[in-house]
Design a protein around this motif. Structure first.
Motif, short mmCIF file in Angstrom:
data_model
loop_
_atom_site.label_atom_id
_atom_site.label_comp_id
_atom_site.label_asym_id
_atom_site.label_seq_id
_atom_site.Cartn_x
_atom_site.Cartn_y
_atom_site.Cartn_z
N LEU A 46 0.16 -8.20 -3.23
CA LEU A 46 0.29 -9.26 -4.65
C LEU A 46 -1.23 -10.38 -4.36
O LEU A 46 -0.82 -10.96 -5.27
N ASN A 47 -1.66 -10.22 -3.47
CA ASN A 47 -2.48 -10.54 -3.09
C ASN A 47 -3.70 -10.65 -3.51
O ASN A 47 -4.59 -10.79 -3.22
N ILE A 70 12.61 -2.86 -8.26
CA ILE A 70 12.80 -3.79 -7.49
C ILE A 70 10.66 -3.49 -6.59
O ILE A 70 11.40 -2.91 -6.22
N THR A 71 10.70 -4.93 -6.71
CA THR A 71 9.38 -4.76 -6.21
C THR A 71 9.15 -5.18 -4.87
O THR A 71 9.90 -6.71 -4.80
N VAL A 72 8.85 -4.57 -4.33
CA VAL A 72 8.47 -5.36 -3.03
C VAL A 72 6.45 -5.36 -2.76
O VAL A 72 6.10 -4.35 -2.68
N ASP A 73 6.33 -6.19 -1.38
CA ASP A 73 5.05 -6.77 -1.77
C ASP A 73 4.61 -6.48 -0.65
O ASP A 73 5.16 -6.97 1.22
N ALA A 74 4.04 -4.86 0.34
CA ALA A 74 3.39 -4.52 1.98
C ALA A 74 2.51 -6.10 2.53
O ALA A 74 2.66 -6.31 3.91
N GLN A 75 1.74 -6.83 1.78
CA GLN A 75 1.49 -7.43 2.51
C GLN A 75 -0.44 -7.07 3.56
O GLN A 75 -0.13 -7.40 3.72
N ASN A 76 -0.78 -6.07 2.62
CA ASN A 76 -1.62 -5.26 3.90
C ASN A 76 -1.15 -4.74 4.61
O ASN A 76 -2.18 -4.51 5.56
N SER A 77 -0.31 -5.55 5.10
CA SER A 77 0.98 -4.39 6.06
C SER A 77 1.36 -2.67 6.17
O SER A 77 2.56 -2.64 5.60
N ASN A 99 2.63 2.25 -3.31
CA ASN A 99 0.85 2.32 -4.13
C ASN A 99 0.99 2.12 -2.58
O ASN A 99 1.32 0.29 -1.55
N PRO A 100 0.12 3.06 -1.57
CA PRO A 100 0.06 3.27 0.05
C PRO A 100 -0.96 2.12 0.59
O PRO A 100 -2.19 1.37 -0.11
N THR A 101 -0.44 1.50 0.88
CA THR A 101 -1.56 0.50 1.79
C THR A 101 -2.74 1.65 2.62
O THR A 101 -3.61 1.08 2.76
N ASP A 102 -2.09 2.14 3.62
CA ASP A 102 -2.74 3.32 4.18
C ASP A 102 -2.11 5.11 3.45
O ASP A 102 -1.09 5.16 4.10
N ALA A 196 -14.39 -4.57 4.57
CA ALA A 196 -13.55 -6.00 4.54
C ALA A 196 -12.94 -6.09 4.18
O ALA A 196 -12.22 -7.09 2.67
N ASN A 197 -11.78 -4.76 3.66
CA ASN A 197 -10.65 -4.71 3.59
C ASN A 197 -10.33 -4.77 2.44
O ASN A 197 -9.29 -5.36 2.25
N PHE A 198 -10.93 -4.55 1.16
CA PHE A 198 -11.00 -5.00 0.11
C PHE A 198 -10.45 -6.95 -0.26
O PHE A 198 -9.58 -7.66 -1.03
#
Length: 304
Positions: A46-47, A70-77, A99-102, A196-198
């Motif tokens: 969510l950043n 219920i929304t959860v933020d993986a913080q790109n991890s 929405n997968p990080t990887d 640059a990892n988005f």
């Protein structure tokens, strides 16, 4: 007490017991919940304004349809995303939107949901394995081609360009890169491709490093707007204001930069629409209706 009165009392007790079934409990006849559906929404980060818009679209549609999110933020991890999804499974949500990080790392979490008989929908980025009832996304390959064709029209055949790549392993990075490279093959010279990892800050630092050895560039394609905006800052600092920068996502900051004439263009996805469509599809599936396995959200070129 007369037999008929005893029978009446027994019948009334039985009815009272049925009425005590809690809201949302499964009906033994249908196996479906009688109460509102609760959906888990696992986002890569969510950043990033793009995913904030996706979240807002999903939550707005859920409210309109009487659903809980219920929304959860993986913080790109990827590790955090796996833990988040396991928590949603423990909460026994009715469906999980991911929405997968990887796209590879998320597979174990998708399979865990499968094992728990919780249906999964993916949005924007795909999971490379596991059972998914629907995937909702823009055509990232087509978007990459659109970006490449437009950048070519601006800088001309044979020009030197840079490509900033997103998170390695994500389907969005892979597909946008594929489309872009197919469009410019034999037409433009990609002097370097770097990850640059988005991320905007990484877009800035990576572009600064690239410029130390590559001053003769005419264009930049960044696989999302955050990296494009970071690259733009690096180019400004180096006094290279004529380099054409094309991004992807059409976030508010990027669209404003295009309107100011600083960025050349951005490929407009519609994240809020993705979120809305994901919730609509979740409700349809949970109601036992047939859903489409792949749902494409249209793209648009936003240019000066």
């Amino acid at each position: 007490m007369k037999r008929w009165l005893i029978a009446l009392l027994v019948s009334m007790v039985g009815l009272a017991g049925c009425s005590m079934q809690s809201p949302g409990a499964a009906s033994p006849e249908t196996g479906k919940k009688s109460g509102p559906y609760t959906v888990g929404l696992s986002l890569s980060t969510l950043n990033n304004p793009f995913f904030v818009s996706l979240k807002e679209g999903a939550e707005r549609k859920a409210k309109a349809l009487g659903m809980n999110v219920i929304t959860v933020d993986a913080q790109n991890s990827s590790a955090k995303q796996t833990n988040d999804i396991e928590d949603l499974i423990q909460k026994q949500v009715d469906l999980i939107i991911i929405n997968p990080t990887d796209s590879d790392a998320v597979v174990s979490a998708v399979q865990a949901a499968n094992d728990a008989n919780i249906p999964v929908i993916t949005v924007d980025r795909a999971a490379n394995q596991g059972k998914v009832v629907s995937h909702i996304a823009s055509d990232n390959v087509a978007g990459g081609k659109m970006a490449g064709q437009y950048l070519l029209s601006l800088v001309g055949k044979g020009a030197n360009v840079v490509e900033l790549e997103g998170i390695p392993g994500s389907s969005a990075a892979r597909e946008r890169g594929k489309g872009f490279e197919e469009a410019v093959k034999g037409q433009l010279h990609i002097v370097t491709k770097q990850t640059a990892n988005f991320d905007r800050a990484q877009g800035l630092s990576v572009m600064e490093n690239i410029l130390q050895g590559n001053k003769n560039i005419k264009g930049v394609f960044a696989q999302n707007d955050e990296m494009a905006l970071g690259a733009l800052e690096a180019l400004k600092a180096a006094g290279m204001k004529n380099v054409k920068v094309v991004g992807f996502d059409a976030t508010p900051d990027a669209v404003a930069a295009v309107k100011r004439g600083e960025m050349a263009a951005t490929i407009a996805q519609k994240p809020a629409v993705m979120g809305e469509k994901a919730i609509e599809t979740a409700k349809q599936y949970l109601e036992g209706k047939k859903v489409t396995s792949k749902i494409s959200i249209s793209l648009e070129l936003i240019r000066q």
